[in-house]
Motif scaffolding. Structure first.
Motif, PDB file in Angstrom:
ATOM      1  N   ALA A   1     -45.446  -1.646 -14.110  1.00  0.00           N
ATOM      2  CA  ALA A   1     -44.296  -0.764 -14.344  1.00  0.00           C
ATOM      3  C   ALA A   1     -43.437  -0.514 -13.102  1.00  0.00           C
ATOM      4  O   ALA A   1     -42.202  -0.615 -13.176  1.00  0.00           O
ATOM      5  N   PRO A   2     -44.000  -0.197 -11.936  1.00  0.00           N
ATOM      6  CA  PRO A   2     -43.111   0.034 -10.772  1.00  0.00           C
ATOM      7  C   PRO A   2     -42.362  -1.218 -10.349  1.00  0.00           C
ATOM      8  O   PRO A   2     -41.242  -1.122  -9.823  1.00  0.00           O
ATOM      9  N   TYR A   3     -42.935  -2.375 -10.577  1.00  0.00           N
ATOM     10  CA  TYR A   3     -42.263  -3.625 -10.219  1.00  0.00           C
ATOM     11  C   TYR A   3     -41.183  -3.962 -11.256  1.00  0.00           C
ATOM     12  O   TYR A   3     -40.163  -4.561 -10.905  1.00  0.00           O
ATOM     13  N   TYR A   4     -41.391  -3.546 -12.495  1.00  0.00           N
ATOM     14  CA  TYR A   4     -40.318  -3.646 -13.490  1.00  0.00           C
ATOM     15  C   TYR A   4     -39.113  -2.816 -13.048  1.00  0.00           C
ATOM     16  O   TYR A   4     -37.963  -3.265 -13.118  1.00  0.00           O
ATOM     17  N   THR A   5     -39.386  -1.598 -12.606  1.00  0.00           N
ATOM     18  CA  THR A   5     -38.296  -0.715 -12.169  1.00  0.00           C
ATOM     19  C   THR A   5     -37.548  -1.326 -10.988  1.00  0.00           C
ATOM     20  O   THR A   5     -36.301  -1.318 -10.944  1.00  0.00           O
ATOM     21  N   ASN A   6     -38.282  -1.860 -10.031  1.00  0.00           N
ATOM     22  CA  ASN A   6     -37.680  -2.523  -8.874  1.00  0.00           C
ATOM     23  C   ASN A   6     -36.831  -3.710  -9.325  1.00  0.00           C
ATOM     24  O   ASN A   6     -35.688  -3.891  -8.880  1.00  0.00           O
ATOM     25  N   ALA A   7     -37.388  -4.528 -10.220  1.00  0.00           N
ATOM     26  CA  ALA A   7     -36.668  -5.709 -10.705  1.00  0.00           C
ATOM     27  C   ALA A   7     -35.384  -5.315 -11.426  1.00  0.00           C
ATOM     28  O   ALA A   7     -34.321  -5.920 -11.219  1.00  0.00           O
TER      29      ALA A   7
END
Length: 527
Positions: free
Chosen positions: A139-145
């Motif tokens: 989830a945090p990497y989705y937000t970053n992406a």
């Protein structure tokens, strides 16, 4: 100025560099992520380096400019094996990879889809497995992406305008009680991060001349080169990966633009050549120590290839629609992207707007067809609306990428054979999606509806899948191969299952996470 004109270069004998093979969503994002940490990285890309000014607003000419046209073969009962025998998939061969060609749809995989085996149970004829990571981890990497890609309808970024194709689908969706919007698209709805807003040209698949659509060509790669820690080498066709007596990879052998064989030493190698070329490279790198190909002690390299359940519905109307005007795929219905076995299948699917130009419509509306019905449909082109159906297909060990030693590429290497058979679940899902798509259009007065089979351009997934146990897959949850600690998989081939959603956002999120982990491992001396 060329992207590579003033870049830092590294010696072929520099065995401290990370070599990334491929420059698309996975490879380009990973390479930049490493460079930003001060890690010297060499990107080997088989294709040409284009500028946005090079992109052609012409479907046939653009296809010739961008597509991977090296020979491939195909087999299986899937319709593409018959209708597109020499084109089992449409993949870009250029710097930026398929981020040049994609439509921009950026959707998160749903939490339950990371646990397909647990959620669906054993499905006969399918090789289901839970991912070794879950939604909360990603989830945090989705937000970053989403933030770096500029995904609309996230991070307070406004949505794209709805064209006529969207308005038709939206009206039908309302009639049936579906929710419909212009989607999560990595296309600037207004200028952002030095890139223009979308000009609604309608040539998303042919490369965005304005840079409004996110692509590693003009985001990740230039940012990485600017650090002085990334070198991009276009027209570098990788043939094999070499290893030492301990089984660690040590170098990548490739052919440069003059056809001359080169060898780049490496501390770590990351393969991001798409779900067809990645397993092909591993298989072509077989040695006496790895007789079945690199990272293939499980026998899973090339297996469990997925391409999503796809199909299209077009409809004609009394009034003109001009579906080709505006963004290609800015419209989505997600109500059917759920697990509801009462529909007769497991998993779910998305309904997305789609338009093809007149040349591609003639080629793909009904491949091989001619006669009165076909020409009548084509005569109604400006009165057409169109949608694409995309859903989770079942991984199967028999759906796989193998080497065809009877056919060689320009460098004498065996080409990939793509074998694909529809699973019964895929067929049932497609039939349900066709019926729902037709119902949407009929609800707003469609004169006729047309079901169109899958295109040779689709999502390529699996073939080097993640697994918790080495015997079940090729790499772990960070893309690190189970067999070789300094060899990583960095593209959609690491997907354990396909889920229903367009995969690019997940590929980028995984690459961001992998870059972070790889950086830690390099600094700790683990790889």
């Amino acid at each position: 100025m060329s992207l590579t004109e003033n870049q830092k270069t590294f010696s072929h004998d520099d065995d401290s560099v990370v070599v990334v093979i491929g420059s698309g969503a996975g490879g380009g994002t990973l390479a930049n992520g490493l460079a930003q940490q001060g890690i010297n990285t060499v990107v080997l890309e088989a294709g040409l380096l284009h500028t946005t000014a090079d992109f052609l607003a012409d479907e046939w000419a653009s296809f010739g400019q961008l597509a991977w046209l090296d020979p491939r073969t195909t087999s299986g009962s899937f319709r593409l094996a018959k209708d597109f025998a020499g084109l089992p998939a449409w993949i870009v061969k250029a710097v930026g990879g398929t981020t040049i060609h994609w439509a921009g749809a950026s959707l998160r995989i749903r939490p339950y889809e990371f646990n397909a085996l647990t959620t669906y149970g054993n499905v006969e004829g399918a090789n289901l497995l839970d991912w070794p990571i879950d939604y909360d981890e990603l989830a945090p990497y989705y937000t970053n992406a989403e933030n770096r890609m500029g995904v609309t309808r996230t991070n307070d970024i406004g949505g794209l305008p709805g064209n006529n194709n969207f308005k038709v689908m939206h009206a039908g969706a309302q009639k049936l009680g579906y929710s419909c919007n212009t989607g999560h698209m990595a296309i600037n709805s207004q200028p952002r991060d030095g890139r223009l807003g979308c000009q609604q040209r309608g040539f998303c698949f042919q490369g965005c001349r304005f840079g409004a659509k996110w692509s590693t060509l003009y985001t990740e790669l230039p940012d990485g080169i600017a650090t002085g820690h990334l070198e991009l080498r276009p027209e570098s066709h990788v043939a094999r990966i070499e290893h030492d007596s301990k089984g660690r990879v040590t170098a990548v052998v490739y052919f440069d633009k003059h056809g001359k064989e080169q060898r780049q030493k490496a501390r770590v190698v990351a393969v991001a050549g798409n779900s067809i070329e990645t397993p092909r490279l591993l298989l072509n790198s077989a040695t006496s120590m790895f007789p079945d190909g690199l990272a293939n002690s499980s026998g899973q390299v090339g297996r469990n290839y997925m391409r999503h359940m796809t199909g299209s519905v077009y409809a004609t109307f009394e009034q003109p629609v001009h579906m080709y005007r505006g963004t290609t795929m800015a419209g989505i219905i997600q109500d059917e992207a759920q697990h509801n076995p009462a529909r007769g299948f497991v998993g779910g699917y998305e309904i997305e707007t789609l338009s093809l130009g007149l040349p591609f419509m003639a080629a793909f509306l009904n491949p091989g067809a001619w006669g009165r019905d076909f020409t009548h449909a084509m005569d109604q082109y400006d009165h057409m609306a169109g949608m694409w159906l995309v859903g989770e297909d079942m991984p199967r060990e028999t759906n796989r990428i193998t080497l065809n030693t009877d056919v060689r590429d320009a460098f004498g290497m065996p080409v990939a054979n793509v074998h694909y058979d529809d699973h019964e679940n895929d067929i049932a899902m497609r039939e349900h999606a066709f019926e729902r798509g037709e119902a949407i259009y009929k609800a707003v007065g469609a004169l006729e509806t047309i079901r169109t089979p899958p295109y040779p351009s689709t999502h390529n997934l699996g073939s080097c899948r993640m697994s918790a146990k080495a015997q079940d897959g090729v790499c772990n949850g960070f893309g690190q191969t189970h067999d070789i600690p300094n060899l990583f998989i960095s593209d959609g081939s690491q997907f354990t299952t396909s889920a229903a959603e367009n995969p690019t956002l997940t590929i980028v999120a995984l690459a961001l996470r992998q870059a972070e982990k790889m950086g830690q491992m390099l600094k700790q001396g683990v790889v």
